[in-house]
Design a protein around this motif. Sequence first.
Motif, mmCIF file in Angstrom:
data_model
loop_
_atom_site.group_PDB
_atom_site.id
_atom_site.type_symbol
_atom_site.label_atom_id
_atom_site.label_comp_id
_atom_site.label_asym_id
_atom_site.label_seq_id
_atom_site.Cartn_x
_atom_site.Cartn_y
_atom_site.Cartn_z
ATOM 1 N N PHE A 61 0.827 -12.568 105.519
ATOM 2 C CA PHE A 61 1.080 -13.455 106.654
ATOM 3 C C PHE A 61 2.446 -13.156 107.263
ATOM 4 C CE2 PHE A 61 2.503 -17.400 108.654
ATOM 5 C CZ PHE A 61 1.420 -17.675 109.467
ATOM 6 N N LEU A 62 2.477 -13.019 108.585
ATOM 7 C CA LEU A 62 3.708 -12.761 109.313
ATOM 8 C C LEU A 62 4.166 -14.059 109.966
ATOM 9 C CD1 LEU A 62 5.650 -10.452 110.021
ATOM 10 C CD2 LEU A 62 4.329 -10.110 112.101
ATOM 11 N N LYS A 63 5.337 -14.531 109.573
ATOM 12 C CA LYS A 63 5.879 -15.780 110.101
ATOM 13 C C LYS A 63 6.370 -15.560 111.527
ATOM 14 C CE LYS A 63 7.420 -17.126 105.514
ATOM 15 N NZ LYS A 63 8.560 -17.463 104.667
ATOM 16 N N SER A 64 6.553 -16.659 112.261
ATOM 17 C CA SER A 64 7.010 -16.561 113.646
ATOM 18 C C SER A 64 8.400 -15.928 113.733
ATOM 19 C CB SER A 64 7.011 -17.932 114.312
ATOM 20 O OG SER A 64 7.838 -18.820 113.595
ATOM 21 N N SER A 65 9.160 -15.991 112.633
ATOM 22 C CA SER A 65 10.493 -15.379 112.598
ATOM 23 C C SER A 65 10.422 -13.864 112.455
ATOM 24 C CB SER A 65 11.288 -15.954 111.422
ATOM 25 O OG SER A 65 10.667 -15.583 110.197
ATOM 26 N N GLY A 66 9.216 -13.340 112.200
ATOM 27 C CA GLY A 66 9.054 -11.905 112.017
ATOM 28 C C GLY A 66 9.086 -11.481 110.559
ATOM 29 N N GLN A 67 9.378 -12.414 109.654
ATOM 30 C CA GLN A 67 9.398 -12.102 108.221
ATOM 31 C C GLN A 67 8.023 -12.334 107.619
ATOM 32 O OE1 GLN A 67 12.552 -14.733 106.846
ATOM 33 N NE2 GLN A 67 13.874 -12.943 106.609
ATOM 34 N N GLN A 68 7.726 -11.575 106.574
ATOM 35 C CA GLN A 68 6.462 -11.771 105.876
ATOM 36 C C GLN A 68 6.641 -12.782 104.755
ATOM 37 O OE1 GLN A 68 5.419 -7.477 105.206
ATOM 38 N NE2 GLN A 68 3.410 -8.270 105.748
ATOM 39 N N CYS A 69 5.555 -13.459 104.419
ATOM 40 C CA CYS A 69 5.546 -14.408 103.308
ATOM 41 C C CYS A 69 5.790 -13.637 102.008
ATOM 42 C CB CYS A 69 4.193 -15.123 103.266
ATOM 43 S SG CYS A 69 3.980 -16.210 101.849
ATOM 44 N N ASN A 70 6.528 -14.230 101.079
ATOM 45 C CA ASN A 70 6.850 -13.560 99.815
ATOM 46 C C ASN A 70 6.045 -14.091 98.633
ATOM 47 O OD1 ASN A 70 8.807 -11.892 100.977
ATOM 48 N ND2 ASN A 70 10.321 -13.528 100.868
#
Length: 142
Positions: free
Chosen positions: A50-59
């Motif tokens: 999943f790609l968060k709206s911040s551009g980071q992926q879920c860990n």
Amino acid sequence: PCYQRRIGNRLSEFCKDHTCCYCLKAGTVAEQVLERPPRNACAKHKLCSFLKSSGQQCNDLAERGFYCSMHQMKNLVSVTCEGITKKKKPCKTTGKAPADQVKWYCAGHENQAPQESSDEEDNVDTDSGSDIILSDIDQEEW
């Protein structure tokens, strides 16, 4: 090459950044990671895509398929049952299914969902309603 200090215990021969944090948490011998921190996990521990709206992926760990349990629920899409009713019409039941699931069947038509078949079953002529295995027929008879 990495110049960081090795963890130095029996569970890892790598540095903190190159050691699978999930292997360490489980108390098993740690594998080398596939990605940089904070997604430092090995091939045995797939992480959520999943790609968060911040551009980071879920860990978080992916439980089934590509997503963690929280994002599996967020990635549900509306689907219509692929089943056929007793009146030979397409079922109109709608539901939610993971975005990566190609076909969905409601509870009433689960028995119509395709089962994994063997190679021999793939050669059965289903159009004519007979159980003749095509590989058993001589090609010249066609």
